[in-house]
Scaffold this active site. Structure first.
Site, PDB file in Angstrom:
ATOM      1  N   TYR A 152      46.962  37.133  43.175  1.00 48.37           N
ATOM      2  CA  TYR A 152      47.144  36.842  44.479  1.00 48.37           C
ATOM      3  C   TYR A 152      48.532  36.583  44.761  1.00 48.37           C
ATOM      4  O   TYR A 152      48.939  36.311  46.031  1.00 48.37           O
ATOM      5  CB  TYR A 152      46.355  36.170  45.255  1.00 48.37           C
ATOM      6  CG  TYR A 152      44.900  36.757  45.480  1.00 48.37           C
ATOM      7  CD1 TYR A 152      44.688  37.145  46.545  1.00 48.37           C
ATOM      8  CD2 TYR A 152      43.958  36.871  44.346  1.00 48.37           C
ATOM      9  CE1 TYR A 152      43.103  37.931  46.917  1.00 48.37           C
ATOM     10  CE2 TYR A 152      42.917  37.660  44.614  1.00 48.37           C
ATOM     11  CZ  TYR A 152      42.263  37.988  45.866  1.00 48.37           C
ATOM     12  OH  TYR A 152      41.203  38.646  46.033  1.00 48.37           O
ATOM     13  N   LYS A 224      37.437  35.769  32.521  1.00 48.03           N
ATOM     14  CA  LYS A 224      37.535  36.814  31.440  1.00 48.03           C
ATOM     15  C   LYS A 224      38.363  36.524  30.483  1.00 48.03           C
ATOM     16  O   LYS A 224      39.389  37.331  29.987  1.00 48.03           O
ATOM     17  CB  LYS A 224      38.069  37.979  32.299  1.00 48.03           C
ATOM     18  CG  LYS A 224      37.952  39.252  31.918  1.00 48.03           C
ATOM     19  CD  LYS A 224      36.492  40.003  31.694  1.00 48.03           C
ATOM     20  CE  LYS A 224      36.191  41.066  31.183  1.00 48.03           C
ATOM     21  NZ  LYS A 224      35.048  41.525  30.590  1.00 48.03           N
ATOM     22  N   ASP A 290      31.701  39.526  33.307  1.00 47.95           N
ATOM     23  CA  ASP A 290      30.778  40.630  33.668  1.00 47.95           C
ATOM     24  C   ASP A 290      29.379  40.101  33.484  1.00 47.95           C
ATOM     25  O   ASP A 290      28.579  40.544  33.959  1.00 47.95           O
ATOM     26  CB  ASP A 290      31.098  41.723  32.715  1.00 47.95           C
ATOM     27  CG  ASP A 290      31.492  41.249  31.247  1.00 47.95           C
ATOM     28  OD1 ASP A 290      32.439  40.411  31.113  1.00 47.95           O
ATOM     29  OD2 ASP A 290      31.245  41.743  30.216  1.00 47.95           O
ATOM     30  N   ASP A 314      36.742  35.921  44.260  1.00 44.95           N
ATOM     31  CA  ASP A 314      36.535  37.018  45.546  1.00 44.95           C
ATOM     32  C   ASP A 314      35.626  37.840  45.279  1.00 44.95           C
ATOM     33  O   ASP A 314      34.589  38.188  46.332  1.00 44.95           O
ATOM     34  CB  ASP A 314      38.032  37.667  45.576  1.00 44.95           C
ATOM     35  CG  ASP A 314      38.124  38.609  46.598  1.00 44.95           C
ATOM     36  OD1 ASP A 314      37.552  38.409  47.742  1.00 44.95           O
ATOM     37  OD2 ASP A 314      39.210  39.494  46.540  1.00 44.95           O
TER      38      ASP A 314
END
Ligand code: NAI
Length: 425
Positions: A152, A224, A290, A314
């Site tokens: 972002y 992640k 995930d 988000d």
């Protein structure tokens, strides 16, 4: 001129809130004015009822979005930013993001300019709402999403541009091994993902303090890091380091356990978590993004407070809100816990298709105002609204977006729904 007798002050990291307090608000575009009017009437009545007219919000309108542009020629006037930093706590309806002309999102601009580094998104189920899962009532999760970093930050280089060519030439010369990793180097668009230690620590610290204050059982770092070791992976490491050094009397981390017991199985890890909880410690663990999406669906009871980076947050906050059928009614806030500055907000957009028709569901902004009242320490008024909203929804008194899925419900306009909440106090 700031009225100092009615403005909030931050002293020694604590908010000092006068009984008559000025709260700046942005009415918002599209359905903004409808949901703002509904919210203000609910909040005003709850405060009157909870404190017998001893406390009061003095609403101060500040401009942003289309209304600001028509009146001042600017989408986000400096005066509005000043009002939020002077009065510290404010609330906003949804804003149109002007398309084209290089104008950045007003929401992103507010977060960046006021350095509101936490995006707070609590997600819970309201009895009576049609949800897509069998047991939505198990979900009770508060997401702390980092708000100022990650992809972002807007550093992107367009494929074939002068900038990307310069960068790729530099990479080829200086870091040939990294350059080799790019599959199609001559037609690649590039994005830079900054995740800093300072930025991660202040976000994770806010999540930890919240969990301690609200006696939450677990904090999960979602990342992640298996793929992005020095950004997302570092976020995880900094989180564990912070918990183990500054909060060791409050938190027991799964990393501490793994370090002492190599090769421990899942049963042993679960026992260790139970041990931590029964000894009054918060259990901190981490889950790869995930797996987190999967586990939030399968075992939502394992999640209580989540700390995560911007993009993960988000995705996660909308997915989790959808899980409880609450995508249109979820509340949100953007907060800097160091300066105290906080803007509470509706999480949906301006819904141009139903703007001005008195059809919108005001629950997102109403629940955000509950978060705001809690932030001010006006918990009695906050509770009154929450209980009444629960009752109203459970009675089947619903706006069109929810009523269409609930057989036998009573269809209400925006203003009727607000009146029903007030009548149900
Ligand atoms: P949207 O959330 O405005 O609308 C999506 C769908 O949900 C529409 O069918 C709408 O009618 C419905 N909806 C949304 N809020 C509702 C409510 N409170 N009650 C009943 N139905 C509701 O998203 P969209 O169409 O992508 O965006 C429209 C505008 O809003 C754009 O300019 C966008 O940039 C802006 N936006 C602003 C946000 C903010 O200020 N926080 C967040 C998201 C979008």
């Amino acid at each position: 001129m700031v009225d100092s007798t009615t403005s909030i002050r931050m002293v020694n990291k604590k908010l000092i809130v006068p009984n008559q307090v000025t709260i700046p608000f942005i009415s918002g575009d599209g359905i903004g004015p409808d949901v703002t009017a509904a919210t203000q009437s609910v909040v005003n009545t709850a405060i009157d009822k909870a404190y017998q007219f001893e406390r009061k919000i003095i609403w101060k309108e500040v401009l942003a979005g289309e209304k600001a542009f028509h009146q001042t020629g600017e989408w986000l006037p400096q005066e509005t930013l000043n009002a939020f930093s002077d009065y510290i706590v404010g609330i906003k309806g949804p804003l149109t993001t002007p398309v084209g002309g290089g104008i950045r999102s007003l929401n992103v601009a507010l977060r960046k300019d006021l350095d509101l580094y936490v995006c707070l998104r609590p997600v819970r189920y309201f009895q009576g709402i049609n949800a897509p899962v069998k047991h939505p009532e198990i979900v009770d999760v508060t997401i702390f999403r980092e708000n100022t970093e990650d992809v972002y930050s807007g550093i992107e280089l367009e494929a074939d541009s002068q900038e990307s060519k310069m960068f790729l030439d530099w990479l080829q010369l200086q870091l040939p091994d990294s350059y080799q990793k790019i599959r199609f180097p001559r037609s690649v668009g590039l994005g830079i993902k900054p995740i800093s230690k300072e930025g991660s620590l202040r976000l994770i610290q806010a999540a930890i303090e919240y969990a301690i204050r609200n006696r939450k059982p677990t904090i999960t770092l979602i990342h992640k890091g298996n793929i992005m070791k020095f950004t997302e992976g570092a976020f995880r490491l900094w989180g564990y380091d912070l918990a183990e050094s500054e909060y060791k009397d409050f938190i027991y981390t799964s990393r501490q356990f793994e370090n002492t017991k190599k090769n421990a199985g899942i049963t042993e890890a679960n026992k260790e978590k139970e041990w931590a909880l029964s000894n009054g410690r918060i259990w901190m663990n981490d889950v790869i993004t995930d797996a987190a999406f999967q586990n939030l669906l399968l075992y939502p009871q394992d999640f209580s407070v989540i700390a995560t980076s911007n993009l993960n947050g988000d995705y996660l906050s909308d997915a989790l809100a959808a899980q409880v059928g609450g995508i249109g009614i979820s509340p949100g806030a953007n907060i800097n816990y160091q300066t105290g500055i906080a803007i509470f907000e509706a999480t949906h957009g301006t819904a141009p298709d139903i703007a001005g028709k008195n059809l919108a569901n005001p629950s997102s902004l109403i629940l955000s105002s509950v978060l705001m009242l809690e932030y001010l320490g006006w918990n009695e008024a906050a509770k009154l609204i929450t209980k009444s909203l629960e009752k109203t929804i459970n009675n089947g008194q619903l706006t069109r977006d929810l009523a269409q899925f609930v057989i036998g419900s009573t269809l209400m306009s925006t203003s009727e729904f607000a009146t029903a909440i007030i009548n149900n106090f």
